[in-house]
Design an enzyme around this catalytic site. Structure first.
Site, PDB file in Angstrom:
ATOM      1  N   ALA A 119      10.299   3.174  -2.266  1.00 23.21           N
ATOM      2  CA  ALA A 119      11.619   2.578  -2.498  1.00 23.21           C
ATOM      3  C   ALA A 119      11.487   1.284  -3.302  1.00 23.21           C
ATOM      4  CB  ALA A 119      12.320   2.304  -1.166  1.00 23.21           C
ATOM      5  N   ALA A 120      10.441   0.511  -3.022  1.00 24.68           N
ATOM      6  CA  ALA A 120      10.249  -0.758  -3.747  1.00 24.68           C
ATOM      7  C   ALA A 120       9.941  -0.487  -5.219  1.00 24.68           C
ATOM      8  CB  ALA A 120       9.127  -1.573  -3.105  1.00 24.68           C
ATOM      9  N   GLY A 163       4.121   3.564   5.184  1.00 25.97           N
ATOM     10  CA  GLY A 163       5.279   3.240   6.024  1.00 25.97           C
ATOM     11  C   GLY A 163       5.907   1.907   5.681  1.00 25.97           C
ATOM     12  N   LEU A 164       5.474   1.284   4.573  1.00 18.76           N
ATOM     13  CA  LEU A 164       6.002  -0.042   4.236  1.00 18.76           C
ATOM     14  C   LEU A 164       6.986  -0.014   3.062  1.00 18.76           C
ATOM     15  CD1 LEU A 164       2.745  -2.202   4.667  1.00 18.76           C
ATOM     16  CD2 LEU A 164       4.625  -1.890   6.294  1.00 18.76           C
ATOM     17  N   GLY A 165       7.460   1.167   2.719  1.00 19.27           N
ATOM     18  CA  GLY A 165       8.529   1.251   1.719  1.00 19.27           C
ATOM     19  C   GLY A 165       8.051   1.158   0.282  1.00 19.27           C
ATOM     20  N   SER A 166       6.800   1.546   0.014  1.00 13.96           N
ATOM     21  CA  SER A 166       6.271   1.393  -1.351  1.00 13.96           C
ATOM     22  C   SER A 166       7.078   2.196  -2.373  1.00 13.96           C
ATOM     23  CB  SER A 166       4.801   1.803  -1.405  1.00 13.96           C
ATOM     24  OG  SER A 166       4.688   3.164  -1.058  1.00 13.96           O
ATOM     25  N   PRO A 177       0.824  -1.205   0.000  1.00 16.24           N
ATOM     26  CA  PRO A 177       0.000   0.000   0.000  1.00 16.24           C
ATOM     27  C   PRO A 177       0.862   1.261   0.000  1.00 16.24           C
ATOM     28  CG  PRO A 177      -0.291  -1.252   2.050  1.00 16.24           C
ATOM     29  CD  PRO A 177       0.635  -2.042   1.186  1.00 16.24           C
ATOM     30  N   ASP A 184      15.264   3.025   4.045  1.00 18.96           N
ATOM     31  CA  ASP A 184      14.266   2.328   3.222  1.00 18.96           C
ATOM     32  C   ASP A 184      14.916   1.698   1.991  1.00 18.96           C
ATOM     33  OD1 ASP A 184      12.575   3.454   5.060  1.00 18.96           O
ATOM     34  OD2 ASP A 184      11.140   4.234   3.606  1.00 18.96           O
TER      35      ASP A 184
HETATM   36  C1  MEV Z   1      10.656   6.340   6.875  1.00 15.86           C
HETATM   37  O1  MEV Z   1      10.410   4.992   6.491  1.00 15.86           O
HETATM   38  C2  MEV Z   1      11.652   6.369   8.004  1.00 15.86           C
HETATM   39  C3  MEV Z   1      11.994   7.777   8.533  1.00 15.86           C
HETATM   40  O2  MEV Z   1      12.957   7.579   9.572  1.00 15.86           O
HETATM   41  C4  MEV Z   1      12.590   8.649   7.464  1.00 15.86           C
HETATM   42  C5  MEV Z   1      13.959   8.185   7.000  1.00 15.86           C
HETATM   43  O3  MEV Z   1      14.650   7.479   7.713  1.00 15.86           O
HETATM   44  O4  MEV Z   1      14.324   8.571   5.885  1.00 15.86           O
HETATM   45  C6  MEV Z   1      10.792   8.472   9.117  1.00 15.86           C
END
Ligand code: MEV
Length: 319
Positions: free
Chosen positions: A109-110, A104-107, A100, A151
Protein backbone atom coordinates in the site's frame (compact mmCIF):
# COMPACT_ATOMS: atom_id res chain seq x y z
CA UNK A 1 20.54 11.01 -20.17
CA UNK A 2 18.18 11.56 -17.23
CA UNK A 3 18.45 14.46 -14.81
CA UNK A 4 17.47 14.47 -11.15
CA UNK A 5 14.31 16.38 -10.32
CA UNK A 6 14.73 19.06 -7.66
CA UNK A 7 11.47 18.05 -5.98
CA UNK A 8 11.31 16.22 -2.64
CA UNK A 9 10.43 12.56 -3.10
CA UNK A 10 6.77 11.61 -2.88
CA UNK A 11 6.34 9.28 0.09
CA UNK A 12 4.01 7.17 2.22
CA UNK A 13 4.44 5.41 5.59
CA UNK A 14 4.19 1.82 6.77
CA UNK A 15 1.43 0.68 9.12
CA UNK A 16 0.76 -1.76 11.94
CA UNK A 17 -2.55 -3.36 12.77
CA UNK A 18 -3.06 -3.24 16.52
CA UNK A 19 -6.13 -5.52 16.58
CA UNK A 20 -8.73 -6.92 14.23
CA UNK A 21 -6.90 -8.23 11.16
CA UNK A 22 -8.78 -10.89 9.19
CA UNK A 23 -12.02 -10.23 11.13
CA UNK A 24 -12.03 -6.81 9.42
CA UNK A 25 -12.57 -8.57 6.07
CA UNK A 26 -15.98 -9.72 7.46
CA UNK A 27 -17.21 -6.32 8.59
CA UNK A 28 -15.76 -6.30 12.11
CA UNK A 29 -13.83 -3.21 13.25
CA UNK A 30 -10.03 -3.11 13.37
CA UNK A 31 -7.52 -0.64 14.79
CA UNK A 32 -4.35 0.33 12.94
CA UNK A 33 -1.88 3.18 13.00
CA UNK A 34 0.86 4.50 10.71
CA UNK A 35 4.57 3.98 11.26
CA UNK A 36 5.86 7.28 9.94
CA UNK A 37 9.53 6.44 10.53
CA UNK A 38 9.36 3.63 7.95
CA UNK A 39 8.61 5.05 4.50
CA UNK A 40 8.53 4.33 0.81
CA UNK A 41 9.85 7.23 -1.28
CA UNK A 42 9.59 7.81 -5.01
CA UNK A 43 11.95 10.17 -6.81
CA UNK A 44 11.06 11.45 -10.27
CA UNK A 45 13.60 12.00 -13.05
CA UNK A 46 13.17 13.16 -16.62
CA UNK A 47 13.23 10.24 -19.05
CA UNK A 48 12.45 9.40 -22.68
CA UNK A 49 10.54 6.26 -21.70
CA UNK A 50 8.22 5.33 -18.84
CA UNK A 51 10.48 3.53 -16.41
CA UNK A 52 10.02 2.34 -12.81
CA UNK A 53 12.98 1.11 -10.80
CA UNK A 54 13.55 -0.16 -7.29
CA UNK A 55 16.35 -1.93 -5.44
CA UNK A 56 15.11 -5.22 -6.86
CA UNK A 57 13.77 -4.48 -10.35
CA UNK A 58 13.95 -2.21 -13.38
CA UNK A 59 10.86 -2.06 -15.61
CA UNK A 60 10.35 -0.11 -18.79
CA UNK A 61 6.70 0.13 -19.75
CA UNK A 62 5.24 0.47 -23.24
CA UNK A 63 2.06 2.50 -22.87
CA UNK A 64 -1.17 0.72 -23.86
CA UNK A 65 0.18 -2.78 -23.43
CA UNK A 66 -2.95 -4.65 -22.28
CA UNK A 67 -0.93 -7.13 -20.18
CA UNK A 68 0.16 -4.22 -18.01
CA UNK A 69 -3.32 -3.81 -16.61
CA UNK A 70 -2.75 -6.73 -14.22
CA UNK A 71 0.61 -5.31 -13.11
CA UNK A 72 0.16 -3.51 -9.77
CA UNK A 73 2.87 -0.92 -10.42
CA UNK A 74 1.58 -0.05 -13.88
CA UNK A 75 -1.95 0.02 -12.47
CA UNK A 76 -0.98 2.75 -9.99
CA UNK A 77 0.43 4.83 -12.84
CA UNK A 78 -2.58 4.38 -15.11
CA UNK A 79 -5.32 4.64 -12.45
CA UNK A 80 -3.79 7.77 -10.92
CA UNK A 81 -3.32 9.43 -14.31
CA UNK A 82 -6.88 8.51 -15.27
CA UNK A 83 -8.22 9.98 -11.99
CA UNK A 84 -6.28 13.17 -12.68
CA UNK A 85 -7.51 13.29 -16.29
CA UNK A 86 -4.02 13.29 -17.84
CA UNK A 87 -1.88 10.79 -19.77
CA UNK A 88 0.68 8.97 -17.60
CA UNK A 89 3.58 11.41 -17.22
CA UNK A 90 6.59 9.84 -18.93
CA UNK A 91 9.32 9.85 -16.28
CA UNK A 92 11.73 7.59 -14.52
CA UNK A 93 10.14 6.83 -11.13
CA UNK A 94 12.67 5.41 -8.67
CA UNK A 95 11.34 3.67 -5.55
CA UNK A 96 13.24 3.35 -2.28
CA UNK A 97 11.66 1.72 0.73
CA UNK A 98 12.46 1.17 4.40
CA UNK A 99 9.43 -1.12 4.73
CA UNK A 100 10.23 -4.83 4.45
CA UNK A 101 8.10 -6.49 1.76
CA UNK A 102 5.41 -9.05 2.66
CA UNK A 103 5.89 -8.55 6.39
CA UNK A 104 2.48 -7.19 7.44
CA UNK A 105 3.70 -3.59 7.57
CA UNK A 106 1.82 -2.27 4.54
CA UNK A 107 4.71 -2.22 2.05
CA UNK A 108 2.42 -2.76 -0.96
CA UNK A 109 0.00 0.00 0.00
CA UNK A 110 2.87 2.38 0.79
CA UNK A 111 4.47 1.72 -2.60
CA UNK A 112 1.18 2.42 -4.38
CA UNK A 113 0.47 5.57 -2.35
CA UNK A 114 3.96 7.02 -2.84
CA UNK A 115 3.92 6.21 -6.56
CA UNK A 116 0.44 7.73 -6.99
CA UNK A 117 1.67 10.91 -5.32
CA UNK A 118 4.72 10.93 -7.61
CA UNK A 119 2.48 10.71 -10.68
CA UNK A 120 0.47 13.71 -9.43
CA UNK A 121 3.69 15.63 -8.71
CA UNK A 122 5.02 14.83 -12.20
CA UNK A 123 1.74 16.09 -13.69
CA UNK A 124 1.92 19.23 -11.52
CA UNK A 125 -1.52 18.46 -10.04
CA UNK A 126 -2.99 17.99 -6.58
CA UNK A 127 -4.31 14.55 -5.77
CA UNK A 128 -7.28 14.37 -3.41
CA UNK A 129 -6.46 11.84 -0.62
CA UNK A 130 -9.88 10.16 -1.12
CA UNK A 131 -9.03 9.62 -4.80
CA UNK A 132 -5.58 8.26 -3.96
CA UNK A 133 -7.18 6.00 -1.35
CA UNK A 134 -9.46 4.44 -3.95
CA UNK A 135 -6.59 4.01 -6.44
CA UNK A 136 -4.49 2.25 -3.78
CA UNK A 137 -7.47 0.08 -2.80
CA UNK A 138 -7.95 -1.02 -6.43
CA UNK A 139 -4.30 -1.99 -6.59
CA UNK A 140 -4.48 -3.80 -3.22
CA UNK A 141 -7.09 -6.02 -4.87
CA UNK A 142 -4.45 -7.11 -7.40
CA UNK A 143 -2.04 -7.98 -4.56
CA UNK A 144 -4.45 -9.52 -2.05
CA UNK A 145 -7.68 -10.51 -3.83
CA UNK A 146 -10.28 -9.32 -1.28
CA UNK A 147 -8.71 -6.64 0.92
CA UNK A 148 -10.79 -4.88 3.56
CA UNK A 149 -9.31 -1.47 2.73
CA UNK A 150 -7.61 -0.94 6.09
CA UNK A 151 -4.04 -0.88 4.77
CA UNK A 152 -4.65 1.75 2.08
CA UNK A 153 -6.68 3.92 4.50
CA UNK A 154 -3.99 4.06 7.20
CA UNK A 155 -1.17 4.52 4.73
CA UNK A 156 -2.86 7.23 2.62
CA UNK A 157 -4.25 9.30 5.54
CA UNK A 158 -1.28 8.55 7.84
CA UNK A 159 -3.53 8.59 10.93
CA UNK A 160 -4.57 6.01 13.54
CA UNK A 161 -7.96 4.60 12.54
CA UNK A 162 -10.86 2.59 13.91
CA UNK A 163 -11.73 1.01 10.60
CA UNK A 164 -14.94 -0.69 9.52
CA UNK A 165 -15.04 -1.95 5.95
CA UNK A 166 -17.25 0.15 3.70
CA UNK A 167 -17.77 2.86 6.35
CA UNK A 168 -16.40 6.40 6.30
CA UNK A 169 -12.98 6.75 7.92
CA UNK A 170 -13.11 7.07 11.75
CA UNK A 171 -10.00 8.54 13.33
CA UNK A 172 -8.92 6.87 16.57
CA UNK A 173 -8.64 9.02 19.70
CA UNK A 174 -6.24 7.83 22.34
CA UNK A 175 -5.24 8.98 25.81
CA UNK A 176 -1.62 8.60 26.88
CA UNK A 177 1.22 7.02 24.98
CA UNK A 178 1.60 3.37 23.99
CA UNK A 179 5.02 1.96 23.16
CA UNK A 180 5.29 -1.09 20.92
CA UNK A 181 8.17 -3.36 19.99
CA UNK A 182 7.68 -4.80 16.51
CA UNK A 183 9.60 -7.98 15.66
CA UNK A 184 10.01 -9.62 12.27
CA UNK A 185 10.00 -13.43 11.95
CA UNK A 186 11.89 -13.01 8.67
CA UNK A 187 9.30 -15.27 7.01
CA UNK A 188 7.14 -13.85 4.20
CA UNK A 189 3.55 -13.23 5.29
CA UNK A 190 1.43 -14.77 2.50
CA UNK A 191 -1.56 -12.44 3.05
CA UNK A 192 -3.46 -13.48 -0.07
CA UNK A 193 -3.24 -17.12 1.01
CA UNK A 194 -4.10 -16.56 4.69
CA UNK A 195 -7.12 -14.40 3.76
CA UNK A 196 -8.28 -17.14 1.34
CA UNK A 197 -7.82 -19.82 4.02
CA UNK A 198 -9.96 -17.91 6.53
CA UNK A 199 -12.57 -17.59 3.78
CA UNK A 200 -12.44 -21.39 3.30
CA UNK A 201 -12.84 -21.88 7.09
CA UNK A 202 -15.97 -19.73 6.90
CA UNK A 203 -17.37 -22.37 4.54
CA UNK A 204 -16.11 -25.55 6.25
CA UNK A 205 -16.58 -24.43 9.90
CA UNK A 206 -19.04 -21.54 9.70
CA UNK A 207 -20.24 -21.49 13.32
CA UNK A 208 -16.80 -21.57 15.01
CA UNK A 209 -15.27 -19.17 12.49
CA UNK A 210 -18.11 -16.66 12.77
CA UNK A 211 -17.83 -16.85 16.58
CA UNK A 212 -14.06 -16.18 16.46
CA UNK A 213 -14.50 -13.30 14.03
CA UNK A 214 -17.17 -11.60 16.11
CA UNK A 215 -15.17 -12.19 19.33
CA UNK A 216 -12.30 -10.33 17.64
CA UNK A 217 -14.70 -7.49 16.84
CA UNK A 218 -15.71 -7.29 20.52
CA UNK A 219 -12.04 -7.11 21.56
CA UNK A 220 -11.45 -4.29 19.09
CA UNK A 221 -14.38 -2.31 20.53
CA UNK A 222 -13.07 -2.91 24.08
CA UNK A 223 -9.61 -1.80 23.00
CA UNK A 224 -10.96 1.42 21.52
CA UNK A 225 -12.59 2.22 24.88
CA UNK A 226 -9.40 1.28 26.78
CA UNK A 227 -7.26 3.47 24.50
CA UNK A 228 -9.63 6.40 25.01
CA UNK A 229 -9.08 6.31 28.80
CA UNK A 230 -5.41 5.31 28.83
CA UNK A 231 -5.99 1.78 30.21
CA UNK A 232 -2.72 0.19 29.03
CA UNK A 233 -3.29 -3.06 30.94
CA UNK A 234 -6.66 -3.68 29.25
CA UNK A 235 -5.15 -3.00 25.81
CA UNK A 236 -2.43 -5.61 26.49
CA UNK A 237 -4.99 -8.17 27.66
CA UNK A 238 -7.11 -7.65 24.53
CA UNK A 239 -4.01 -8.13 22.34
CA UNK A 240 -3.26 -11.52 23.96
CA UNK A 241 -6.86 -12.66 23.53
CA UNK A 242 -6.85 -11.48 19.91
CA UNK A 243 -3.72 -13.56 19.25
CA UNK A 244 -5.47 -16.69 20.57
CA UNK A 245 -8.43 -16.07 18.26
CA UNK A 246 -6.05 -15.57 15.31
CA UNK A 247 -4.50 -18.95 16.17
CA UNK A 248 -8.00 -20.43 15.92
CA UNK A 249 -8.33 -18.84 12.48
CA UNK A 250 -5.07 -20.72 11.56
CA UNK A 251 -3.17 -17.58 10.63
CA UNK A 252 -0.47 -17.72 13.30
CA UNK A 253 2.67 -19.87 13.00
CA UNK A 254 5.11 -21.54 15.42
CA UNK A 255 7.55 -18.64 14.90
CA UNK A 256 4.92 -15.98 15.66
CA UNK A 257 3.68 -17.92 18.71
CA UNK A 258 7.23 -18.24 19.97
CA UNK A 259 8.01 -14.53 19.60
CA UNK A 260 4.70 -13.68 21.27
CA UNK A 261 5.58 -15.94 24.23
CA UNK A 262 9.13 -14.58 24.49
CA UNK A 263 7.86 -10.99 24.54
CA UNK A 264 5.32 -11.84 27.25
CA UNK A 265 7.92 -13.69 29.35
CA UNK A 266 10.25 -10.69 29.02
CA UNK A 267 7.58 -8.38 30.48
CA UNK A 268 5.39 -7.21 27.58
CA UNK A 269 1.87 -6.15 28.60
CA UNK A 270 0.40 -7.92 25.58
CA UNK A 271 1.53 -9.31 22.24
CA UNK A 272 0.09 -10.66 19.02
CA UNK A 273 0.80 -11.19 15.36
CA UNK A 274 0.12 -8.15 13.19
CA UNK A 275 -1.14 -8.21 9.58
CA UNK A 276 -1.82 -11.26 7.44
CA UNK A 277 0.13 -13.65 9.70
CA UNK A 278 1.85 -17.02 9.12
CA UNK A 279 5.03 -14.94 9.00
CA UNK A 280 5.80 -11.24 8.97
CA UNK A 281 5.70 -9.27 12.18
CA UNK A 282 4.37 -9.47 15.71
CA UNK A 283 3.79 -6.47 17.99
CA UNK A 284 4.25 -6.27 21.74
CA UNK A 285 2.90 -3.50 23.98
CA UNK A 286 5.66 -2.63 26.46
CA UNK A 287 6.55 -0.30 29.29
CA UNK A 288 9.00 2.16 27.69
CA UNK A 289 11.74 1.25 30.20
CA UNK A 290 11.61 -2.44 29.19
CA UNK A 291 11.97 -1.76 25.45
CA UNK A 292 15.60 -2.79 25.01
CA UNK A 293 15.27 -5.91 27.23
CA UNK A 294 12.30 -7.08 25.17
CA UNK A 295 13.99 -6.28 21.85
CA UNK A 296 17.08 -8.24 22.95
CA UNK A 297 14.96 -11.22 24.04
CA UNK A 298 13.12 -11.23 20.70
CA UNK A 299 16.34 -11.10 18.70
CA UNK A 300 17.83 -13.89 20.80
CA UNK A 301 14.67 -15.91 19.99
CA UNK A 302 15.20 -15.51 16.23
CA UNK A 303 13.58 -12.18 15.27
CA UNK A 304 15.55 -10.93 12.25
CA UNK A 305 14.72 -7.30 12.94
CA UNK A 306 13.02 -5.29 15.69
CA UNK A 307 11.99 -1.67 16.02
CA UNK A 308 10.07 0.52 18.44
CA UNK A 309 7.05 2.59 17.49
CA UNK A 310 4.60 4.70 19.47
CA UNK A 311 0.87 5.42 19.36
CA UNK A 312 0.13 8.66 21.17
CA UNK A 313 -2.59 11.21 21.79
CA UNK A 314 -2.75 13.83 19.06
CA UNK A 315 -1.55 11.66 16.17
CA UNK A 316 -5.05 11.78 14.69
CA UNK A 317 -4.98 15.57 14.43
CA UNK A 318 -1.30 16.05 13.49
CA UNK A 319 -0.72 17.18 9.90
C1 MEV B 1 -3.64 -7.25 6.10
O1 MEV B 1 -2.78 -6.18 6.49
C2 MEV B 1 -4.88 -7.25 6.96
C3 MEV B 1 -5.88 -8.37 6.65
O2 MEV B 1 -6.98 -8.17 7.55
C4 MEV B 1 -6.39 -8.30 5.23
C5 MEV B 1 -7.25 -7.07 4.96
O3 MEV B 1 -7.80 -6.49 5.88
O4 MEV B 1 -7.35 -6.72 3.78
C6 MEV B 1 -5.30 -9.74 6.88
Amino acid sequence: MSSLSESTPASAPGKVILLGEHAVVYGQPAIAFPVSTLRTRVTIRDAAQLRVTSAIWDRTYQIADAAMHADPVYSVLSLTAEALGVPIPIRHYNIESDIPAASGLGSGAALSAALGRAVAAAAGLNLDPAVLNSVVFEVERLYHGTPSGIDNTVVVYEKPVYFVRGHPIQLLHVQAEYTFVVADTGIRAPTRESVADVRALMVTQPAATTRAVSAIGDLVARTRDALAVGDVTAVGRCMNLNHTLLQQLTVSSPELDRLMQVATDAGALGAKLSGGGRGGNMIALVNPETTSTIEMALRAAGAVHTFVTVLRAGMETAT
